[in-house]
Design an enzyme around this catalytic site. Structure first.
Site, PDB file in Angstrom:
ATOM      1  N   GLU A 264       0.740  -1.164   0.053  1.00 13.08           N
ATOM      2  CA  GLU A 264       0.258  -0.046   0.055  1.00 13.08           C
ATOM      3  C   GLU A 264       0.980   1.342  -0.003  1.00 13.08           C
TER       4      GLU A 264
ATOM      5  N   LYS B 290     -19.463  10.049   5.172  1.00 12.27           N
ATOM      6  CA  LYS B 290     -20.719   9.587   5.955  1.00 12.27           C
ATOM      7  C   LYS B 290     -20.656  10.649   7.527  1.00 12.27           C
TER       8      LYS B 290
ATOM      9  N   GLY C 141     -21.317  18.173 -11.342  1.00 13.60           N
ATOM     10  CA  GLY C 141     -21.786  16.890 -11.267  1.00 13.60           C
ATOM     11  C   GLY C 141     -22.695  16.345 -10.073  1.00 13.60           C
TER      12      GLY C 141
ATOM     13  N   ILE D  59     -21.191  11.744  -5.502  1.00 17.18           N
ATOM     14  CA  ILE D  59     -20.327  12.509  -4.436  1.00 17.18           C
ATOM     15  C   ILE D  59     -20.936  14.079  -4.486  1.00 17.18           C
TER      16      ILE D  59
ATOM     17  N   GLU E 249     -25.204  20.205 -13.474  1.00  9.18           N
ATOM     18  CA  GLU E 249     -25.094  18.674 -13.993  1.00  9.18           C
ATOM     19  C   GLU E 249     -25.530  18.767 -15.642  1.00  9.18           C
TER      20      GLU E 249
ATOM     21  N   GLY F 189     -17.173  12.117 -11.659  1.00 10.34           N
ATOM     22  CA  GLY F 189     -16.713  10.516 -11.873  1.00 10.34           C
ATOM     23  C   GLY F 189     -15.540  10.065 -11.557  1.00 10.34           C
TER      24      GLY F 189
ATOM     25  N   ASP G 271     -12.718  -1.273  -7.657  1.00  8.35           N
ATOM     26  CA  ASP G 271     -13.165  -0.172  -8.529  1.00  8.35           C
ATOM     27  C   ASP G 271     -12.322  -0.519  -9.851  1.00  8.35           C
TER      28      ASP G 271
ATOM     29  N   ALA H 249     -17.705   0.086  -2.268  1.00  6.37           N
ATOM     30  CA  ALA H 249     -16.776  -0.590  -1.401  1.00  6.37           C
ATOM     31  C   ALA H 249     -17.121  -2.090  -1.038  1.00  6.37           C
TER      32      ALA H 249
ATOM     33  N   HIS I 267     -42.848  -3.632  15.446  1.00  2.00           N
ATOM     34  CA  HIS I 267     -43.349  -2.446  15.475  1.00  2.00           C
ATOM     35  C   HIS I 267     -43.049  -1.703  16.713  1.00  2.00           C
TER      36      HIS I 267
HETATM   37  P1  FAD Z   1      -9.534   1.992  -3.371  1.00  2.58           P
HETATM   38  O1  FAD Z   1     -10.209   2.072  -1.897  1.00  2.58           O
HETATM   39  O2  FAD Z   1      -9.441   3.045  -3.974  1.00  2.58           O
HETATM   40  O3  FAD Z   1      -8.000   1.498  -2.722  1.00  2.58           O
HETATM   41  C1  FAD Z   1      -6.756   1.343  -3.516  1.00  2.58           C
HETATM   42  C2  FAD Z   1      -5.626   1.332  -2.815  1.00  2.58           C
HETATM   43  O4  FAD Z   1      -4.440   1.158  -3.590  1.00  2.58           O
HETATM   44  C3  FAD Z   1      -5.416   2.925  -2.282  1.00  2.58           C
HETATM   45  O5  FAD Z   1      -5.199   2.819  -1.293  1.00  2.58           O
HETATM   46  C4  FAD Z   1      -3.974   3.077  -3.245  1.00  2.58           C
HETATM   47  O6  FAD Z   1      -3.229   4.060  -2.354  1.00  2.58           O
HETATM   48  C5  FAD Z   1      -3.559   1.819  -3.256  1.00  2.58           C
HETATM   49  N1  FAD Z   1      -2.782   1.698  -4.713  1.00  2.58           N
HETATM   50  C6  FAD Z   1      -2.971   2.087  -5.843  1.00  2.58           C
HETATM   51  N2  FAD Z   1      -1.861   1.998  -6.732  1.00  2.58           N
HETATM   52  C7  FAD Z   1      -0.839   1.344  -6.084  1.00  2.58           C
HETATM   53  C8  FAD Z   1       0.616   0.828  -6.205  1.00  2.58           C
HETATM   54  N3  FAD Z   1       0.843   0.849  -7.521  1.00  2.58           N
HETATM   55  N4  FAD Z   1       1.301   0.392  -5.015  1.00  2.58           N
HETATM   56  C9  FAD Z   1       0.682   0.641  -3.698  1.00  2.58           C
HETATM   57  N5  FAD Z   1      -0.542   1.038  -3.557  1.00  2.58           N
HETATM   58  C10 FAD Z   1      -1.132   1.357  -4.590  1.00  2.58           C
HETATM   59  N6  FAD Z   1     -18.550   3.331  -1.774  1.00  2.58           N
HETATM   60  C11 FAD Z   1     -19.772   2.619  -0.966  1.00  2.58           C
HETATM   61  O7  FAD Z   1     -19.799   1.557  -1.281  1.00  2.58           O
HETATM   62  N7  FAD Z   1     -20.282   3.575  -0.073  1.00  2.58           N
HETATM   63  C12 FAD Z   1     -19.806   4.821   0.012  1.00  2.58           C
HETATM   64  O8  FAD Z   1     -20.610   5.432   1.055  1.00  2.58           O
HETATM   65  C13 FAD Z   1     -19.119   5.362  -0.583  1.00  2.58           C
HETATM   66  N8  FAD Z   1     -18.819   6.764  -0.474  1.00  2.58           N
HETATM   67  C14 FAD Z   1     -17.845   7.291  -1.224  1.00  2.58           C
HETATM   68  C15 FAD Z   1     -17.285   8.545  -1.113  1.00  2.58           C
HETATM   69  C16 FAD Z   1     -16.382   9.053  -1.827  1.00  2.58           C
HETATM   70  C17 FAD Z   1     -16.218  10.715  -1.452  1.00  2.58           C
HETATM   71  C18 FAD Z   1     -15.579   8.403  -2.593  1.00  2.58           C
HETATM   72  C19 FAD Z   1     -14.304   8.997  -3.482  1.00  2.58           C
HETATM   73  C20 FAD Z   1     -15.779   7.251  -3.038  1.00  2.58           C
HETATM   74  C21 FAD Z   1     -16.954   6.348  -2.161  1.00  2.58           C
HETATM   75  N9  FAD Z   1     -17.224   5.101  -2.308  1.00  2.58           N
HETATM   76  C22 FAD Z   1     -18.243   4.612  -1.719  1.00  2.58           C
HETATM   77  C23 FAD Z   1     -16.549   4.252  -3.128  1.00  2.58           C
HETATM   78  C24 FAD Z   1     -15.345   3.546  -2.479  1.00  2.58           C
HETATM   79  O9  FAD Z   1     -14.684   4.464  -1.880  1.00  2.58           O
HETATM   80  C25 FAD Z   1     -14.685   2.616  -3.578  1.00  2.58           C
HETATM   81  O10 FAD Z   1     -15.647   1.785  -4.141  1.00  2.58           O
HETATM   82  C26 FAD Z   1     -13.595   1.687  -2.904  1.00  2.58           C
HETATM   83  O11 FAD Z   1     -12.684   2.295  -2.079  1.00  2.58           O
HETATM   84  C27 FAD Z   1     -12.922   0.805  -3.802  1.00  2.58           C
HETATM   85  O12 FAD Z   1     -11.981  -0.088  -3.131  1.00  2.58           O
HETATM   86  P2  FAD Z   1     -10.668  -0.608  -3.710  1.00  2.58           P
HETATM   87  O13 FAD Z   1     -10.211  -1.721  -2.725  1.00  2.58           O
HETATM   88  O14 FAD Z   1     -11.244  -1.196  -5.214  1.00  2.58           O
HETATM   89  O15 FAD Z   1      -9.965   0.504  -4.118  1.00  2.58           O
HETATM   90  P1  NAD Z   2     -21.297   9.853 -10.565  1.00  4.09           P
HETATM   91  O1  NAD Z   2     -20.930   8.943 -11.756  1.00  4.09           O
HETATM   92  O2  NAD Z   2     -22.115   9.124  -9.287  1.00  4.09           O
HETATM   93  O3  NAD Z   2     -21.702  11.284 -10.851  1.00  4.09           O
HETATM   94  C1  NAD Z   2     -21.113  12.058 -11.933  1.00  4.09           C
HETATM   95  C2  NAD Z   2     -22.328  13.043 -12.385  1.00  4.09           C
HETATM   96  O4  NAD Z   2     -21.408  13.971 -13.150  1.00  4.09           O
HETATM   97  C3  NAD Z   2     -23.124  12.132 -13.291  1.00  4.09           C
HETATM   98  O5  NAD Z   2     -24.306  12.746 -12.979  1.00  4.09           O
HETATM   99  C4  NAD Z   2     -22.736  12.941 -14.630  1.00  4.09           C
HETATM  100  O6  NAD Z   2     -23.935  13.091 -15.565  1.00  4.09           O
HETATM  101  C5  NAD Z   2     -22.265  14.226 -14.277  1.00  4.09           C
HETATM  102  N1  NAD Z   2     -21.200  14.901 -15.310  1.00  4.09           N
HETATM  103  C6  NAD Z   2     -20.401  14.247 -15.923  1.00  4.09           C
HETATM  104  N2  NAD Z   2     -19.639  15.071 -16.850  1.00  4.09           N
HETATM  105  C7  NAD Z   2     -20.185  16.281 -16.519  1.00  4.09           C
HETATM  106  C8  NAD Z   2     -19.877  17.777 -16.891  1.00  4.09           C
HETATM  107  N3  NAD Z   2     -18.761  17.779 -17.950  1.00  4.09           N
HETATM  108  N4  NAD Z   2     -20.558  18.445 -16.591  1.00  4.09           N
HETATM  109  C9  NAD Z   2     -21.343  18.521 -15.424  1.00  4.09           C
HETATM  110  N5  NAD Z   2     -21.798  17.206 -15.127  1.00  4.09           N
HETATM  111  C10 NAD Z   2     -21.110  16.093 -15.522  1.00  4.09           C
HETATM  112  O7  NAD Z   2     -19.797  10.161  -9.868  1.00  4.09           O
HETATM  113  P2  NAD Z   2     -19.312  10.693  -8.586  1.00  4.09           P
HETATM  114  O8  NAD Z   2     -20.153  11.618  -7.908  1.00  4.09           O
HETATM  115  O9  NAD Z   2     -17.954  11.370  -8.757  1.00  4.09           O
HETATM  116  O10 NAD Z   2     -18.778   9.290  -7.859  1.00  4.09           O
HETATM  117  C11 NAD Z   2     -17.917   8.461  -8.169  1.00  4.09           C
HETATM  118  C12 NAD Z   2     -18.159   6.966  -7.940  1.00  4.09           C
HETATM  119  O11 NAD Z   2     -17.918   6.882  -6.324  1.00  4.09           O
HETATM  120  C13 NAD Z   2     -19.532   6.626  -7.840  1.00  4.09           C
HETATM  121  O12 NAD Z   2     -20.004   6.226  -9.102  1.00  4.09           O
HETATM  122  C14 NAD Z   2     -19.619   5.591  -6.906  1.00  4.09           C
HETATM  123  O13 NAD Z   2     -19.254   4.354  -7.439  1.00  4.09           O
HETATM  124  C15 NAD Z   2     -18.724   5.925  -5.991  1.00  4.09           C
HETATM  125  N6  NAD Z   2     -19.418   6.716  -4.738  1.00  4.09           N
HETATM  126  C16 NAD Z   2     -20.415   6.153  -4.055  1.00  4.09           C
HETATM  127  C17 NAD Z   2     -21.010   6.397  -2.783  1.00  4.09           C
HETATM  128  C18 NAD Z   2     -22.139   5.902  -2.321  1.00  4.09           C
HETATM  129  O14 NAD Z   2     -22.225   4.715  -2.277  1.00  4.09           O
HETATM  130  N7  NAD Z   2     -22.900   6.470  -1.311  1.00  4.09           N
HETATM  131  C19 NAD Z   2     -20.820   7.845  -2.466  1.00  4.09           C
HETATM  132  C20 NAD Z   2     -19.820   8.619  -3.163  1.00  4.09           C
HETATM  133  C21 NAD Z   2     -19.173   8.219  -4.405  1.00  4.09           C
END
Ligand code: FAD
Ligand code: NAD
Length: 475
Positions: free
Chosen positions: A33, A50, A181, A185, A204, A272, A312, A320, A446
């Protein structure tokens, strides 16, 4: 040279779960990592966002009691927020969970290397650690490098142009926040910042908010954003952005073709995320791609023997819990188990105000597959617990979709305050192949919000019975 059975790249919810499970199964495992254990989810995603959403909700609720509310509760003065302290509280939660992950890996006897991994072939990488370069050669490689924020072409992140990572660690509340967007997020964080006092504008490109969600679920969220005073520009595009150290000036093309200019302290980029496939030697591994993602089969195998990929990095949904489920499965496959990644449904939750959840098919998706269905919907305004928690008046509902012939549940969706906590039951119903009659026969406690699921199933059965009666009469 370190030789190991399993090498995991990335310590997010995909990678660390895979490594812990491998260790538990007695496999010799190394996890690399580059940043902090926990990955995007735990360090700068799910958990911290959250926590911020919770703090903002608490602040907003207090704000609504200034001068008295319908419950007879009054505070005299408006609350204040010290965002630096909120962020420190959130960091405390993150640190605690990060230590938890370290503990799990230690207990499972996984060797952790801190540093960036770069592959020279499919089974060999070097890791730049603080103590020097380590070379690791493995029998099995699990790729879990996650994803990163996408920006608009020509607009680099930096200064006042921020991603969710910076937004979760701001030291003060931006007076004006421009969010690009209206997806997960943008709306989760945009709503939180509005609640703690920012003037928020959301742009959007598509014609509605949360365009990837079933529209009826998004209507209560849109109403709530409008009530809160969030300025929404739908079917709009950013044409240009000028920035100084302290602010951004954006030029928008609005839906009617007009030009609007918006000045903000910060521009939050939420259009995105893209899989992290560059900068670590993926090109030396000869694995097939699927668009921007790594191609996998239903065992999470890549096209290269004994190289696996999860989370991802391999495609939608980028959530996650999907990453963790795949990580656990791959470790078990390497350990000799017979498994396949074939969930009936992967739940999705959007932590907006109100919250939205979806599991399985929506009515539109079922129609597109020409499935004959029956639908039952129950409003939260008729659920006693929702009313008693001030959660019944925001247009929320629970909706169940089932096959018309055998009543097998195909999908469940809900919108409303606290509905994220119902999603486990919805998913279990789908995964266990429940019929509407199974939900009817399950006694729901309930007063709880879960009764709305029961009531929606009853409504679907009633609907099915009325339909059958109508068909019988017309026949
Ligand atoms: P990641 O969590 O991205 O982990 C990848 C790791 O690999 C990182 O720590 C990085 O440092 C490491 N890494 C990468 N390349 C290398 C390398 N070459 N060498 C060493 N280390 C490396 N999902 C939900 O289900 N619920 C939510 O509420 C939610 N909220 C989110 C809110 C935000 C703001 C964001 C940005 C995302 C959210 N997500 C949510 C999405 C969720 O975070 C991801 O789907 C999840 O973290 C993906 O897990 P992963 O293990 O695939 O990758
Ligand atoms: P998203 O795909 O959810 O939303 C991106 C939005 O941006 C879309 O509505 C799209 O139409 C819009 N968009 C794209 N290009 C644009 C432009 N040029 N101008 C204006 N709008 C534009 O992506 P995100 O919000 O960045 O989140 C990324 C990913 O992270 C999500 O797809 C999800 O997998 C994960 N995530 C999950 C949670 C959760 O589970 N509660 C929370 C946060 C993030």
């Amino acid at each position: 040279m370190i030789r190991t059975k399993v090498l995991v790249i990335g310590g997010g919810p995909g990678g660390y779960v895979a490594a812990v499970r491998a260790g538990e199964l007695g496999l010799d495992a190394v996890l690399v990592e580059a940043s902090r254990l926990g990955g995007t989810c735990l360090i700068r995603g799910c958990i911290p966002s959250k926590a911020l959403i919770h703090a903002a909700g608490k602040f907003d609720a207090l704000n609504h009691t200034v001068g008295g509310d319908a419950l007879g509760i009054a505070v005299r003065d408006a609350p204040t927020i010290d965002l630096a302290r909120t962020v420190a509280w959130k960091d405390g939660i993150v640190d605690r969970l990060n230590r938890g992950v370290q503990g799990l890996l230690r207990k499972a006897k996984v060797r952790v290397l801190e540093g960036w991994a770069t592959f020279s072939d499919a089974k060999t990488c070097t890791v730049e650690t603080a103590g020097g370069t380590e070379t690791v050669r493995a029998e099995h490689v699990i790729l879990a490098t996650g994803s990163e924020t996408v920006s608009l072409p020509g607009l680099e992140l930096g200064g006042p142009v921020i991603s969710s990572t910076e937004a979760l660690s701001l030291s003060h509340v931006p007076e004006k926040l421009l969010v690009i967007g209206a997806g997960y997020i943008g709306l989760e964080l945009g709503t939180a910042f509005r609640k703690i006092g920012s003037e928020v504008t959301v742009v959007e490109a598509r014609e509605r908010i949360l365009p990837n969600w079933d529209e009826p679920l998004t209507i209560p969220v849109k109403r709530s954003l409008e009530r809160a005073g969030v300025s929404l520009h739908l079917s709009a595009r950013v044409e240009a952005v000028e920035r100084t150290e302290a602010e951004v000036r954006a030029t928008l093309r609005t839906s009617d073709g007009a030009i609007a200019r918006i000045t903000a302290d910060n521009l939050l980029m939420t259009v995105g995320r893209t899989p992290r496939t560059r900068g670590w030697g993926l090109e030396t591994m000869a694995v097939d791609m699927n668009g921007p993602f790594i191609r996998i089969d239903d065992h999470c195998r890549t096209s290269m023997r004994d190289v696996w990929a999860i989370g991802d990095l391999v495609g939608e949904p980028m959530l996650a819990h999907k990453a963790s489920a795949q990580g656990r499965m791959v470790a078990e496959l390497i350990g000799g188990a017979r498994r396949r990644f074939d969930p009936v449904a992967i739940p999705a939750v959007c932590f907006t105000d109100p919250e939205i959840v979806s599991v399985g098919l929506s009515p539109a998706e079922a129609a597109a597959r020409a499935l004959e269905t029956t639908v039952g919907q129950f409003p939260l305004s008729a659920n006693g617990r929702a009313l008693g928690m001030e959660a019944g008046e925001d247009g929320g509902f629970v909706r169940v979709l089932a096959r018309r012939d055998d009543h097998r549940v195909l999908g469940v969706q809900a919108v409303g305050a606290h509905v994220s906590e119902l999603v486990g039951e919805f998913t279990l119903a789908l995964e266990m192949g429940a019929m509407l009659e199974d939900i009817e026969a399950t006694i729901h406690a309930h007063p709880t919000l879960t009764e709305a699921f029961h009531d929606a199933a009853l409504s679907a059965l009633e609907h099915a019975a009325t339909e059958a009666h109508r068909v019988a009469r017309s026949g």
